[in-house]
Write an enzyme that holds these catalytic residues in place. Sequence first.
Site, mmCIF file in Angstrom:
data_model
loop_
_atom_site.group_PDB
_atom_site.id
_atom_site.type_symbol
_atom_site.label_atom_id
_atom_site.label_comp_id
_atom_site.label_asym_id
_atom_site.label_seq_id
_atom_site.Cartn_x
_atom_site.Cartn_y
_atom_site.Cartn_z
ATOM 1 N N MET A 184 0.839 -1.190 0.000
ATOM 2 C CA MET A 184 0.000 0.000 0.000
ATOM 3 C C MET A 184 0.873 1.237 0.000
ATOM 4 O O MET A 184 1.774 1.331 0.800
ATOM 5 C CB MET A 184 -0.854 0.068 1.261
ATOM 6 C CG MET A 184 -1.727 -1.119 1.523
ATOM 7 S SD MET A 184 -2.583 -0.916 3.046
ATOM 8 C CE MET A 184 -1.191 -0.904 4.174
ATOM 9 N N CYS A 185 0.595 2.117 -0.905
ATOM 10 C CA CYS A 185 1.164 3.464 -0.875
ATOM 11 C C CYS A 185 2.461 3.578 -1.660
ATOM 12 O O CYS A 185 3.239 2.634 -1.771
ATOM 13 C CB CYS A 185 1.381 3.971 0.539
ATOM 14 S SG CYS A 185 0.023 3.715 1.662
ATOM 15 N N THR A 186 2.658 4.771 -2.165
ATOM 16 C CA THR A 186 3.887 5.150 -2.850
ATOM 17 C C THR A 186 4.256 6.551 -2.393
ATOM 18 O O THR A 186 3.393 7.401 -2.230
ATOM 19 C CB THR A 186 3.688 5.148 -4.376
ATOM 20 O OG1 THR A 186 3.251 3.857 -4.805
ATOM 21 C CG2 THR A 186 4.978 5.510 -5.097
ATOM 22 N N ARG A 192 5.463 -0.253 -9.071
ATOM 23 C CA ARG A 192 5.191 1.152 -8.762
ATOM 24 C C ARG A 192 6.485 1.892 -8.419
ATOM 25 O O ARG A 192 6.668 3.057 -8.787
ATOM 26 C CB ARG A 192 4.200 1.248 -7.596
ATOM 27 C CG ARG A 192 2.777 0.861 -7.976
ATOM 28 C CD ARG A 192 1.799 1.054 -6.829
ATOM 29 N NE ARG A 192 1.800 -0.042 -5.879
ATOM 30 C CZ ARG A 192 2.197 0.023 -4.623
ATOM 31 N NH1 ARG A 192 2.659 1.166 -4.132
ATOM 32 N NH2 ARG A 192 2.145 -1.027 -3.833
ATOM 33 N N ASP A 238 -2.882 4.067 -0.030
ATOM 34 C CA ASP A 238 -3.646 2.933 -0.539
ATOM 35 C C ASP A 238 -4.078 2.082 0.645
ATOM 36 O O ASP A 238 -3.247 1.659 1.450
ATOM 37 C CB ASP A 238 -2.793 2.074 -1.476
ATOM 38 C CG ASP A 238 -2.160 2.870 -2.612
ATOM 39 O OD1 ASP A 238 -2.672 3.952 -2.935
ATOM 40 O OD2 ASP A 238 -1.154 2.399 -3.163
#
Length: 341
Positions: free
Chosen positions: A1-3, A206, A21
């Site tokens: 989750m997440c960037t 990602r 995310d």
Amino acid sequence: MCTRVVWPDANGAVLVGRNMDYHRDLATNLWKLPRGVRRNDGVDGDLAWTSTYGSVVATAFDMISVDGLNEAGLAGHVLWLAESVYGERDATRPALSQAVWMQYFLDNFATVAEAVDWIQSTRVQVVQLTDPASGEVPAIHLALDDATGDSAIIEYIDGRLEVHHSPDYRVMTNSPKYDEQLALLATVEGFGGDTPLPGTTLATDRFARAAYYVDRLEQPDTPLQAIASMFSVIRNVAQPFRSPDPGKPDASQTIWQVVADLTNRRYVFESTTRPNIVWVDMADMDFGAGSPETKLDLGSSLALEGGLAGNVSGAFVEHAPLHFLTLTDVRSLAATAAPGS
């Protein structure tokens, strides 16, 4: 989750963008936290401090700060890392609960270098807290960046503290741990390898796309153009609405996005379920000691009809102090929920 991705040379400004995310709504709100607030570690209270710097933070359930920027230009970002193992509690070392981990650095430091010096000299531990609403036990790592363009990623792997500190560390996603992410990036075309730029929502893919596109941004003519450019990168690595894959919490949809201008102290928030983008200009806010803690309730203020948009620096409302979730809270809630209690 997440960037999370840093753009350190946006025509004299440093910008950072991040996606949040997650597989459910985090009831995120924005808070203004002033200087002069007394806080403690949320574990045993042995580590206590008074905030030196004011900050604007995004919270989860008004219990944990997960993203934010302080008035000195230091920003912090909490992301998921399934490999996180914080180790058995060592009472000889200071500890911070997950809920207040990021906030400690925003409260106390102006630069990444100062924060890293403290981390390495104290060997601070992080203590996990069970989410009282879901029963989940977060596994997280932390990114710090500042207005000089410096960056650090802090992880706990098999009980060991690992600090990756360099302005070259611009991108952070999720699994695997950071040194393995860097090794995988080196296999991608343009970073030393011959693998084509990948396109899936996997954390490794990602990571590669964020690194690729942030290096190719054109120099902006204005701060507004810089923010738009950074949004173009983090939207490229956002995750569409979806049903979460079983056993893969890092494969969740993007629920909100932030771009922060660390040089000009502007914090921009966009919900993926609301049409309005809002921002805070920190120069317009009073962070003085003794000023009230204030909150922008995003759930109501971003409603489709009549919702706020644009500069919301003056729209925060005085509120009782933000209560960070503590180990005592978790134990009390567990005891209350236990059979026969």
